[in-house]
Design a protein around this motif. Structure first.
Motif, PDB file in Angstrom:
ATOM      1  N   GLU A   1       0.807  -1.229   0.000  1.00  0.00           N
ATOM      2  CA  GLU A   1       0.000   0.000   0.000  1.00  0.00           C
ATOM      3  C   GLU A   1       0.839   1.276   0.000  1.00  0.00           C
ATOM      4  N   LEU A   2       2.059   1.153   0.329  1.00  0.00           N
ATOM      5  CA  LEU A   2       2.908   2.349   0.264  1.00  0.00           C
ATOM      6  C   LEU A   2       3.051   2.749  -1.193  1.00  0.00           C
ATOM      7  N   SER A   3       2.964   4.038  -1.441  1.00  0.00           N
ATOM      8  CA  SER A   3       2.888   4.457  -2.843  1.00  0.00           C
ATOM      9  C   SER A   3       4.202   4.257  -3.588  1.00  0.00           C
ATOM     10  N   ASP A   4       5.291   4.183  -2.875  1.00  0.00           N
ATOM     11  CA  ASP A   4       6.562   4.091  -3.590  1.00  0.00           C
ATOM     12  C   ASP A   4       7.221   2.727  -3.477  1.00  0.00           C
ATOM     13  N   SER A   5       6.477   1.721  -3.068  1.00  0.00           N
ATOM     14  CA  SER A   5       7.100   0.398  -2.923  1.00  0.00           C
ATOM     15  C   SER A   5       7.173  -0.310  -4.274  1.00  0.00           C
TER      16      SER A   5
ATOM     17  N   ARG B   1       2.207  -1.885 -10.827  1.00  0.00           N
ATOM     18  CA  ARG B   1       2.761  -0.551 -10.634  1.00  0.00           C
ATOM     19  C   ARG B   1       4.154  -0.440 -11.268  1.00  0.00           C
TER      20      ARG B   1
ATOM     21  N   GLN C   1       5.475   1.914 -14.533  1.00  0.00           N
ATOM     22  CA  GLN C   1       6.569   2.876 -14.480  1.00  0.00           C
ATOM     23  C   GLN C   1       7.803   2.390 -15.223  1.00  0.00           C
TER      24      GLN C   1
END
Lengths: 186, 186, 186, 186
Positions: A79-83, A131, A135
């Motif tokens: 849930e961390l946006s940058d994981s 995710r 990216q």
DNA sequence: TATGAATGAGCCTTCATTCAT
DNA sequence: CATGAATGAAGGCTCATTCAT
């Protein structure tokens, strides 16, 4: 001719025992693996064997209780946006370096409850994979099943590696999988 | 102090029993892993437990007899002039799909005899790696330890995968490792 | 599918085997006691187990063959004109210090053959006792059964004493028995 | 993995079983010596093997429980103001006539717990010896080690003597040791 | 006749599971 | 509801003894 008993503190500490059992099981599984004697768990928890069986009718019930936390930690990570997937690998490796039994169970048990944990773990992997692919960090051809397989291989290996060598193996394995998953032509 | 007896068909089938034990062990190890009860091996071989212990004084002695063939097959593979690392992966996968216990043992036993098998396997891997790198099929940065780790992960995973799913897992894993090892920019 | 045998040297070395078995048994009994595995005897004698059983159908038969020599040595001692009970004690102690099994057997086996050895030993004791009493070295009240009992106690004790302490125990015990048997008022 | 069961009468007779095990062990040791199969003890006590191992994790633990009483009886004897070394011999003989294994253990085990019993026994012997020497009943030259040796020989012998002959042997042996220890010139 | 492999009973030990208190 | 003793089924291993060759 009969007996003498110790004390029966009554049902006062009902769920306290449950917690003690889980904590004890976590330690015992970590030290001796998924097949460790359950009596050792009861002993370490300072709890009668009967109570263990009341709370957890079988080994898997106990293991699920123990490992739920582990999976939750992974879910939190996702849930961390940058994981990233790499974080997932590292987290799993970390967990397995500490305790081997979760993967033992996920891989070898066909039991419903074990598969439920596996499913949650797959969801985490899929989320991070999507995710990363968005990216451009991971090749578009990689599928969730590849990630799960890599995690499974990593964990399965570590789970059988002597404790002293686990760190090194984990590092090397991570490099391999990164190489495998990185996109090709820049 | 004496003992009662039923029948004794004599040692007519001397080394036949030995062969039966190896065959039985191969099956039992394949089904139940390296820690399978040795009594099950004796039973399946239709042989007294004593005979099992005469031929193979401990579990490892039996395992080595069983797995020597496997390693020999890999060595033979390495000697073929056109064989590659991919062939090695496939061979190992093939073997592990059939029987799980070789890697069980190589990974978990610190015994001399187990390590001897591991050494032979490493030699095979190193030879094939060198050849593949010479011909540009594998990145120059890959080390023998990477190959062994990959083999270990592959095998360790398969060894815990239910038989029905092994083939699929093996295929997918092979693709991952190929991607990891192939040279980068063409 | 059948077999391969070694060689069968035929009945050439018939009684040579018998001698080898006795020698081997003497060593094995000395090292591991009367209950040592018979297979160890056969192995040390370089002889098949079957041959052992042919020559000596049971443990006692083998032991009797081994210990006959010991008793004979005592009988020879008794025939020397200047030997005494003390010499007998010393000889027995010597024998027991080296090998424990003779007395093990004499004391514990109710078997005919074992008792025959005991009888011969008693005869030796009686002869020496009579001579010592004639010469006033031993009290007239001492009976052969006392001597045998003393020998039995000495030997039984030594047979259970760790090798390193046997010599000291033997010396002390001899002193006790001498004190017990010497005539009272001079 | 589970197990099938017949009946389980529960732990109602908790320490009753313990007592039964000790009693059974006393009999079995008496009949078959210190090395008797522990399974025979469980069988005679009508108790599962597991229970035996729960109460007494090894042979020595069981033996110590059995023999503690014996040593205690000797200690009690030593505290009586009018007891003598002869009484000690008689008591030991009595005990050994009934059960053989105490001395078996004291002589042959190097285990801490066995040596503790031996130590207590030696203390008893030394106390009685001192008292007897004070009162001129035992020669001043006799040392505690002599007494222990005599006890050891007596017990070791009896422990290997068929039950029927033990009484006679004990009597005769007592006479020998009395003769050995009595002071010389009046 | 000698060989030595085969047999299988039996001991030791560990654990999952039940159940009276 | 907790306790912890009891149970007994395995599994590992050793050895005395038999018997085909």
């Amino acid at each position: 001719m009969p007996t003498k008993r110790k004390v029966n503190l009554g049902p006062s500490a009902g769920p306290a025992n449950r917690a003690a059992l889980i904590a004890a099981a976590r330690e015992v599984f970590a030290e001796s693996g998924f097949m460790a004697p359950l009596s050792a768990v009861a002993r370490r928890a300072q709890v009668g064997q009967g109570s263990l069986y009341r709370h957890f009718p079988d080994r898997i019930a106990l293991a699920v209780a123990v490992f739920d936390d582990n999976i939750t930690a992974l879910e939190t990570l996702a849930e961390l946006s940058d994981s990233t997937l790499v974080d997932l690998f590292d987290s799993v490796a970390q967990q397995v370096i500490a305790s081997t039994a979760l993967i033992d169970m996920i891989i070898s048990e066909r039991d419903q409850r074990a598969e439920h944990l596996a499913t949650r773990m797959t969801a985490v992997a899929a989320a991070l994979l999507a995710r990363d692919q968005d990216q451009g960090r991971i090749a578009a051809t990689v599928e969730p099943a590849d990630v799960m397989l890599a995690i499974g291989m990593l964990a399965s290996l570590l789970s059988r590696t002597p404790v002293a060598e686990r760190m090194e193996s984990a590092t090397r394995a991570r490099a391999i999988f990164r190489a495998a998953f990185v996109p090709r032509a820049p």
